[in-house]
Design an enzyme around this catalytic site. Structure first.
Site, short mmCIF file in Angstrom:
data_model
loop_
_atom_site.label_atom_id
_atom_site.label_comp_id
_atom_site.label_asym_id
_atom_site.label_seq_id
_atom_site.Cartn_x
_atom_site.Cartn_y
_atom_site.Cartn_z
N ASP A 84 3.72 -0.40 -5.14
CA ASP A 84 4.23 -0.63 -4.10
C ASP A 84 4.01 -2.34 -4.09
O ASP A 84 3.89 -2.79 -5.04
CB ASP A 84 3.49 -0.21 -2.65
CG ASP A 84 4.42 -0.02 -1.47
OD1 ASP A 84 4.58 -1.02 -1.06
OD2 ASP A 84 4.97 1.04 -1.26
N ASP A 85 3.95 -3.00 -2.87
CA ASP A 85 4.29 -4.21 -2.88
C ASP A 85 2.99 -4.97 -3.36
O ASP A 85 2.04 -4.47 -3.46
CB ASP A 85 3.98 -4.57 -1.28
CG ASP A 85 4.39 -6.19 -0.76
OD1 ASP A 85 4.60 -7.00 -1.75
OD2 ASP A 85 4.39 -6.20 0.37
N ARG A 97 6.63 -11.20 9.95
CA ARG A 97 5.68 -11.18 8.64
C ARG A 97 6.02 -12.38 7.80
O ARG A 97 5.93 -12.25 6.59
CB ARG A 97 6.27 -9.85 7.84
CG ARG A 97 5.14 -8.92 7.30
CD ARG A 97 5.55 -7.67 6.43
NE ARG A 97 4.32 -7.19 5.91
CZ ARG A 97 4.47 -6.52 4.88
NH1 ARG A 97 5.39 -6.28 3.97
NH2 ARG A 97 3.42 -6.11 4.39
N LYS A 119 11.73 1.82 -4.12
CA LYS A 119 11.42 1.92 -2.80
C LYS A 119 12.08 0.55 -2.27
O LYS A 119 11.49 -0.49 -2.81
CB LYS A 119 10.08 2.00 -2.57
CG LYS A 119 9.73 1.77 -0.87
CD LYS A 119 8.35 2.28 -0.88
CE LYS A 119 7.67 1.80 0.73
NZ LYS A 119 6.34 2.20 0.86
N TRP A 120 13.09 0.56 -1.51
CA TRP A 120 13.81 -0.55 -1.06
C TRP A 120 13.52 -0.89 0.43
O TRP A 120 13.93 0.01 1.33
CB TRP A 120 15.26 -0.45 -1.23
CG TRP A 120 16.07 -1.32 -0.83
CD1 TRP A 120 16.24 -2.27 0.29
CD2 TRP A 120 17.26 -2.13 -1.72
NE1 TRP A 120 17.28 -3.14 0.69
CE2 TRP A 120 17.96 -3.06 -0.87
CE3 TRP A 120 17.73 -1.79 -2.76
CZ2 TRP A 120 18.95 -4.02 -1.20
CZ3 TRP A 120 18.78 -2.70 -3.18
CH2 TRP A 120 19.42 -3.44 -2.52
N ASP A 121 12.59 -1.80 0.52
CA ASP A 121 12.03 -2.18 1.80
C ASP A 121 12.59 -3.24 2.55
O ASP A 121 13.41 -3.93 1.88
CB ASP A 121 10.46 -2.59 1.50
CG ASP A 121 9.52 -2.02 2.93
OD1 ASP A 121 10.13 -1.96 3.89
OD2 ASP A 121 8.17 -2.28 2.54
N MET A 122 12.62 -3.40 3.98
CA MET A 122 13.17 -4.50 4.64
C MET A 122 12.17 -4.52 6.04
O MET A 122 12.19 -3.64 6.81
CB MET A 122 14.53 -3.79 4.87
CG MET A 122 15.26 -5.07 5.54
SD MET A 122 14.96 -5.46 7.20
CE MET A 122 15.34 -4.01 8.21
N ASN A 123 11.55 -5.63 5.92
CA ASN A 123 10.41 -5.65 6.94
C ASN A 123 10.32 -6.72 8.26
O ASN A 123 9.15 -6.91 8.78
CB ASN A 123 8.94 -6.10 6.27
CG ASN A 123 8.53 -4.73 5.50
OD1 ASN A 123 8.59 -3.50 6.22
ND2 ASN A 123 8.43 -5.09 4.37
N CYS A 140 13.33 1.80 3.04
CA CYS A 140 12.29 1.89 4.01
C CYS A 140 12.46 0.57 4.83
O CYS A 140 13.19 -0.41 4.35
CB CYS A 140 11.08 1.83 3.31
SG CYS A 140 9.66 1.12 3.89
N ASP A 151 5.55 4.15 8.80
CA ASP A 151 4.62 3.73 8.38
C ASP A 151 3.10 4.35 9.09
O ASP A 151 2.03 4.12 8.59
CB ASP A 151 4.41 2.33 8.85
CG ASP A 151 4.97 1.41 7.69
OD1 ASP A 151 5.53 1.80 6.61
OD2 ASP A 151 4.98 0.09 7.89
C1 DGJ Z 1 6.32 -1.83 4.68
C2 DGJ Z 1 6.32 -0.20 4.31
O1 DGJ Z 1 6.74 0.80 5.22
C3 DGJ Z 1 4.89 0.11 3.44
O2 DGJ Z 1 5.34 1.44 3.15
C4 DGJ Z 1 4.83 -0.82 2.46
O3 DGJ Z 1 5.73 -0.63 1.73
C5 DGJ Z 1 4.61 -2.24 3.14
N1 DGJ Z 1 5.98 -2.47 3.70
C6 DGJ Z 1 4.54 -3.06 1.93
O4 DGJ Z 1 4.73 -4.51 1.99
#
Ligand code: DGJ
Length: 727
Positions: free
Chosen positions: A362-363, A442, A475-479, A525, A547
């Protein structure tokens, strides 16, 4: 043909498996909506009841636009309800008057340029109707596209605007579909929530005025999902009429219900008109996203199963559409940013000993990323953490017998990154305004995917990494939500196009990456389920559901998500206790039973498991391998709702009804109660089923009509999972 046209009555009749949808062209060219519901063999428009439904007699030319049910209502010519579209002319006027021009019926389903959509593999799976309307004064053409599927009670709709005139037109509102109902005697169902509390089910009666769900965050959001349904009053999981609207779109959306003075409801769904406009110069066109409309006369459960099947088989694509998904171990909750190569290998090794199939890093593996303060955009492995490089780590993990997966957040950039120092104009921003990138964002900015150069760079760096190591999963995240939505590349009259152009850019990037790497499994994600929508599912066939990994909270999240999305699309992991999000302690069995209802995995430090826990995990992994074809490809029935009480239950049944997995969960234990029975669903009444491990054989009718007895438990958060097999 599933679509017929009667020239005499000017009626289009769209017939799906068990559903009719009827459109009539009025004498003055208005396009009236006549009916949507269970199949009607033949409709006779001389029949008085239908005329009064439409409040329109074809022989009488004057009628009240404010009550005419329509397919694509306009603003400004006597209909005071919420319109389907709104367009501005060069002289500032926003009045238009669309009338019928022509139609086309053909087999199959067209692709939507640049947009995700459901599809057919053979032209005989569906028929399509295109109705063209024109506004004579401006030359605006509007094409309403309807596809009806042979094997599903589904109609998809989308709308295309074409400027055949001589002046610029500015689109202000462009709904994908509008449907006028003959009544408002319905409940509206929506999936709403928040970060870590996605997709709670809310149901409420319609009232006069506007009721709506929307997103203005730039993406579909955890707060609202691009879906609503209207339910007849008696509707439950098994009975009642349901009309579902699911928008295949990942950006700002609106789903509104307008209940008028005569208590009739109009549903509009499409791109959110708030802060949106789109300029069409002569010759240009604009296509709206697709909306998938499902009708069911057999309750909410049947509507969900229709969405599940359609989205599994005719929205998701690629190698993994029909392939069992691997059991994974993800290191996020095990280590967060704080890991070494040795630690990662230890976790992977523990995973391989337990039978897990995929390790996901992961990250925190790139740049100087020891916290969320920096490095997004600098996609080069951190040699302090991975001294032998990413390639070697992948190889070592592969040598342990596990596939390797990796995390990206490709759409973002940290202000503290080399990328940002070099390209400060590459993020969404508005000149001279501060760029919000504080704790609530973030500490990061959103790259401007409305720009081609930015999209190209994302494709370049991701491709570099994916082609240089044996990576099987992404895993393609976006936060973060988008703020200061504006693009340096767009002129002032195009600024309000930025949010939609971003989504189109994102789809282009996702399309390019997923086609370049067809063997990679992609999981999307957005801080969990913040962008769990059909648009993304078209490119990435699974999504990290939330999460929140607490088993009890997950009951609601997964149950709510199942209203539209199939189990195979929901990432669900067993995590450590006390749970990191809410501190609750639940046992390993219950955590496993909840996670096994989705795409199963673990997200904890496997090296810290006790011997007893290792035995349980090994067993869970074995069981999931035996049942995943049922969970991932079976039909899903909701039995007891976590939104209505202390218990939850669901069942997955294979299509041939020979195997099933039933789960039951009880949140709080109760003293002095009699045993209860739960009535199963979806089985074949005449089949004899063995309840594996219980030394019991029961008929399907007994299990469904009398029920299966739940053993009494004397602890909180208890659960049980039964496996049924035809004998
Ligand atoms: C948000 C994701 O939902 C988590 O599972 C994890 O990948 C974190 N970001 C990592 O920064």
């Amino acid at each position: 043909m599933l679509i017929s046209y009667s020239e005499e009555e000017k009626i289009f009749h769209l017939k799906a498996a068990d559903m009719s949808y009827i459109i009539q062209i009025c004498d003055d060219g208005k396009i009236a909506h006549a009916y949507w519901g269970r199949t009607i063999k033949n409709i006779n428009f001389r029949n008085k009841s239908i005329i009064s439904t439409l409040n329109y007699d074809p022989k009488v030319t004057s009628f009240n636009m404010d009550v005419l049910p329509q397919e694509y209502p306009a603003y400004g010519t006597g209909d005071f309800r919420s319109p389907a579209y709104h367009v501005q002319l060069e002289n500032g006027s926003t009045i238009s008057n669309l009338v019928y021009n022509s139609y086309k019926i053909y087999g199959g389903k067209p692709k939507l340029e640049g947009l995700p959509a459901t599809y057919v593999e053979n032209d005989d799976e569906a028929d399509t109707l295109e109705i063209t309307m024109i506004d004579k004064l401006t030359g605006l053409n509007v094409v309403l596209t309807y596809t009806v599927f042979k094997n599903y009670n589904v109609i998809t709709r989308s709308t295309k605007f074409i400027n055949y005139g001589r002046e610029k037109l500015k689109l202000l509102k462009v709904m994908s579909a509008s449907v006028d109902f003959d009544s408002s005697n319905y409940d509206m169902l929506q999936l709403s929530g928040s970060w870590a509390r996605e997709k709670s089910i809310y149901r409420h009666a319609l009232v006069p005025g506007i009721q709506a769900v929307d997103s203005a965050r730039g993406f579909s959001s955890a707060q609202q999902n691009p879906f609503i349904a209207l339910l007849s009053k008696n509707t439950d999981e098994i009975n009642g009429e349901v009309f579902g609207f699911s928008l295949v779109y990942s950006g700002n959306f609106l789903a509104e219900v307008y209940v008028d003075q005569f208590l009739k409801a109009r549903v509009n769904i499409g791109i959110n008109p708030f802060d949106f406009s789109w300029v069409m110069t002569p010759g240009e066109s604009f296509r709206t996203p697709e909306v998938v409309m499902v009708y069911s006369k057999n309750g909410l459960g049947d509507m969900s199963r229709t969405y599940h099947k359609l989205y599994r088989n005719r929205l998701c694509r690629g190698l993994y559409r029909d392939k069992e998904r691997p059991i994974l171990i993800n290191n996020w909750e095990a280590t967060y940013f704080n890991f070494t190569e040795e630690k990662i290998k230890d976790i992977a090794k523990a995973g391989s000993e337990l039978g897990i199939e995929l390790f996901v890093l992961d990250d925190g593996w790139f740049g100087k990323r020891n916290s969320d303060n920096c490095s997004l955009g600098d996609w080069v492995e951190d040699r302090n953490k991975l001294p032998n490089g990413l390639h070697k780590l992948v190889k070592d993990v592969n040598d342990m017998g596990l596939a390797f997966g990796i995390w990206f957040e490709p759409e973002m950039v940290s202000p503290d990154s080399d990328l940002y120092r070099k390209h400060q104009d590459w993020c969404l921003h508005v000149s001279d305004r501060e760029r919000s990138s504080g704790k609530h964002q973030r500490n990061q900015l959103v790259l401007d995917l409305s720009r081609k150069d930015v999209c190209d760079e994302i494709v370049r760096f991701m491709s570099e990494i994916l082609k240089n190591a044996n990576i099987s999963y992404v895993k393609w995240d976006m936060n973060r939500p988008y703020t200061e939505i504006g693009s340096e590349k767009l002129s002032s009259e195009h600024q309000r196009e930025t949010a939609h152009r971003y989504v189109l850019g994102l789809y282009r990037v996702m399309d390019e990456i997923t086609s370049r790497f067809p063997n990679v499994l992609f999981e999307s994600c957005a801080s969990g389920g913040g962008r769990f929508d059909p648009g993304i599912l078209y490119y990435m066939s699974q999504t990290w559901t939330s999460d929140c990994t607490d088993a009890v909270e997950r009951l609601k999240i997964q149950y709510g998500t199942s209203v539209v999305y199939p189990n195979i699309s929901m990432g669900a992991h067993v995590s450590a206790c006390p749970n990191h999000q809410i501190g609750r302690i639940t046992d390993m069995e219950t955590r496993g039973n909840v996670a096994m209802a989705g795409n199963f995995g673990y997200e904890l430090d496997l090296t810290k498991l006790t011997e007893e826990e290792k035995i349980i995990v090994k067993k869970q992994v074995e069981i999931y391998k035996e049942i995943r074809h049922i969970i991932q490809f079976g039909d899903f029935y909701r039995i007891l709702s976590p939104f209505e009480g202390n218990e939850t239950s669901w069942i997955s049944v294979t299509e041939d009804k020979k195997e099933a997995v039933v789960s039951y969960f009880k949140v709080l234990a109760e003293p002095n109660i009699l045993p209860i029975r739960i009535k199963l669903q979806g089985l074949d009444p005449s089949t004899m089923y063995e309840i594996i491990g219980e030394d019991m054989i029961c008929s399907g009718d007994e299990l469904m009509y009398i029920g299966i007895e739940v053993p009494r438990e004397t602890k909180d958060f208890s659960s049980i999972m039964w496996r049924l097999k035809e004998v």
